[in-house]
Design a protein around this motif. Structure first.
Motif, PDB file in Angstrom:
ATOM      1  N   ILE A 178       1.012  -1.515   0.183  1.00 11.56           N
ATOM      2  CA  ILE A 178       0.516  -0.328   0.016  1.00 11.56           C
ATOM      3  C   ILE A 178       1.082   1.231   0.105  1.00 11.56           C
ATOM      4  O   ILE A 178       1.794   1.235  -0.036  1.00 11.56           O
ATOM      5  N   PRO A 179       0.477   2.449  -0.804  1.00 15.01           N
ATOM      6  CA  PRO A 179       1.223   2.956  -0.405  1.00 15.01           C
ATOM      7  C   PRO A 179       1.496   4.388   0.859  1.00 15.01           C
ATOM      8  O   PRO A 179       0.268   3.755   1.708  1.00 15.01           O
ATOM      9  N   PRO A 180       2.512   4.359   1.272  1.00 17.62           N
ATOM     10  CA  PRO A 180       2.941   5.517   2.145  1.00 17.62           C
ATOM     11  C   PRO A 180       1.628   6.715   2.435  1.00 17.62           C
ATOM     12  O   PRO A 180       2.193   7.533   2.611  1.00 17.62           O
ATOM     13  N   VAL A 181       0.201   6.632   2.117  1.00 15.86           N
ATOM     14  CA  VAL A 181      -0.360   8.171   2.368  1.00 15.86           C
ATOM     15  C   VAL A 181      -1.506   7.896   3.515  1.00 15.86           C
ATOM     16  O   VAL A 181      -1.700   6.109   4.137  1.00 15.86           O
ATOM     17  N   ARG A 182      -1.615   8.552   3.740  1.00 15.77           N
ATOM     18  CA  ARG A 182      -2.330   8.546   5.231  1.00 15.77           C
ATOM     19  C   ARG A 182      -4.449   9.031   5.395  1.00 15.77           C
ATOM     20  O   ARG A 182      -5.041   8.978   5.486  1.00 15.77           O
ATOM     21  N   SER A 183      -3.946   8.878   3.438  1.00 15.84           N
ATOM     22  CA  SER A 183      -5.650   8.706   2.781  1.00 15.84           C
ATOM     23  C   SER A 183      -6.433   7.599   3.819  1.00 15.84           C
ATOM     24  O   SER A 183      -5.980   6.356   3.648  1.00 15.84           O
ATOM     25  N   LEU A 186      -7.503   4.350   1.290  1.00 18.63           N
ATOM     26  CA  LEU A 186      -7.021   3.637   1.024  1.00 18.63           C
ATOM     27  C   LEU A 186      -6.345   2.720   2.741  1.00 18.63           C
ATOM     28  O   LEU A 186      -6.177   1.606   2.063  1.00 18.63           O
ATOM     29  N   LEU A 187      -6.425   2.772   3.281  1.00 18.39           N
ATOM     30  CA  LEU A 187      -5.828   2.556   4.642  1.00 18.39           C
ATOM     31  C   LEU A 187      -7.149   1.403   4.720  1.00 18.39           C
ATOM     32  O   LEU A 187      -6.051   0.152   5.016  1.00 18.39           O
ATOM     33  N   ARG A 188      -7.833   1.307   3.761  1.00 16.27           N
ATOM     34  CA  ARG A 188      -9.298   1.038   4.962  1.00 16.27           C
ATOM     35  C   ARG A 188      -9.071  -0.558   3.422  1.00 16.27           C
ATOM     36  O   ARG A 188      -9.337  -1.942   4.215  1.00 16.27           O
ATOM     37  N   SER A 189      -8.386   0.029   2.160  1.00 20.02           N
ATOM     38  CA  SER A 189      -8.162  -1.536   1.544  1.00 20.02           C
ATOM     39  C   SER A 189      -6.842  -1.849   1.521  1.00 20.02           C
ATOM     40  O   SER A 189      -6.332  -2.645   1.001  1.00 20.02           O
ATOM     41  N   ALA A 190      -5.972  -2.012   2.792  1.00 14.89           N
ATOM     42  CA  ALA A 190      -4.315  -2.318   2.571  1.00 14.89           C
ATOM     43  C   ALA A 190      -4.414  -4.080   2.252  1.00 14.89           C
ATOM     44  O   ALA A 190      -3.842  -4.425   1.722  1.00 14.89           O
ATOM     45  N   PRO A 191      -5.627  -4.423   3.245  1.00 14.08           N
ATOM     46  CA  PRO A 191      -5.604  -6.129   2.596  1.00 14.08           C
ATOM     47  C   PRO A 191      -5.824  -6.059   1.242  1.00 14.08           C
ATOM     48  O   PRO A 191      -5.098  -7.159   0.700  1.00 14.08           O
TER      49      PRO A 191
END
Length: 251
Positions: A178-183, A186-191
């Protein structure tokens, strides 16, 4: 140079840090699914990844480098973390079964002495799992995370470091696609990012993990002493050696 302990703690308390901890810890757990009866040592900043082993392993310990600083852990029980020079680990020879190295290799200024110490304390059948920022990944360029500091490694470079310090690379793993962003989206889609990345984009993982075994050399048979041969050197003018005795007739 190591990332300061305060910055490390604050990162792993953030939303991005919590996702990074879960993704890396999940991959570590896949590589080490069962550590019952093992003594586990974490070197570097490993406390975010050691918790799953506390109720399973015989004993879990952690060492934080002196130049990094130390943080009490776990909060709910007796402290199991100590502060030490990474080139002088306070443990006996062959005293631990597994060593987890995170936020250590990329920041140390004593790479070979540290790896020699890990080799010393690791049991003969033990395993080392080194987790380092991947040189080709986005996380190695994200200096707002601890993975963006220090010296990143490609998988081939990490394998060479392990071989040069008497370890044998056994298995390679990857995490943090996952890109290192604070969105939040995106964080919820990490798996999902991890699943797709592990299948198709391993070269661009945020971290590389290599499990290695301790290389033990067989004893070398002692060679017998070579047979010494006398060297005869002719003297100038045909002079007789001083050790030669005259015959009784004076000849």
């Amino acid at each position: 140079m190591y990332t300061d302990i305060v910055d490390l703690r604050e990162f792993y308390e953030s939303s991005l840090g919590q996702v990074a901890r879960r993704m890396v810890r999940r991959r570590i757990r896949q590589m080490w699914p069962d550590l019952r009866g093992q003594i586990v040592l974490g070197v570097g900043y490993t406390t975010p990844f050691l918790r799953p082993f506390r109720d399973e392993a015989e004993r879990v310990l952690a060492v934080m480098p002196a130049s990094q600083g130390i943080s009490y852990w776990p909060k709910e029980g007796p402290n199991i973390v100590c502060l030490s020079d990474e080139a002088e680990l306070p443990f006996g020879d062959m005293s631990v079964d597994r060593v987890l190295l995170v936020h250590g290799l990329e920041g140390t200024e004593q790479l070979r002495p540290m790896m020699r110490e890990i080799w010393r304390v690791l049991a003969g059948g033990g395993r080392l799992l080194a987790v380092v920022p991947n040189r080709r990944g986005l996380w190695a360029r994200a200096d707002w995370t601890p993975f963006g500091h220090g010296f990143p490694y490609s998988p081939s470079q990490l394998k060479q470091v392990l071989r040069d310090t008497m370890f044998v690379p056994e298995r390679t793993g990857h995490a943090l696609f996952i890109p290192p962003v604070r969105s939040r989206f995106l964080l919820r889609s990490a798996p999902a990012w991890e699943e797709v990345g592990e299948r198709w984009f391993k070269a661009f993982a945020g971290v590389t993990m290599i499990e290695a075994s301790k290389q033990i050399f067989a004893g070398v048979a002692r060679r017998s002493q070579p047979v010494k041969r006398r060297l005869i050197v002719p003297l100038p003018g045909g002079a007789a050696p001083a050790a030669r005795r005259l015959r009784p007739d004076g000849a």
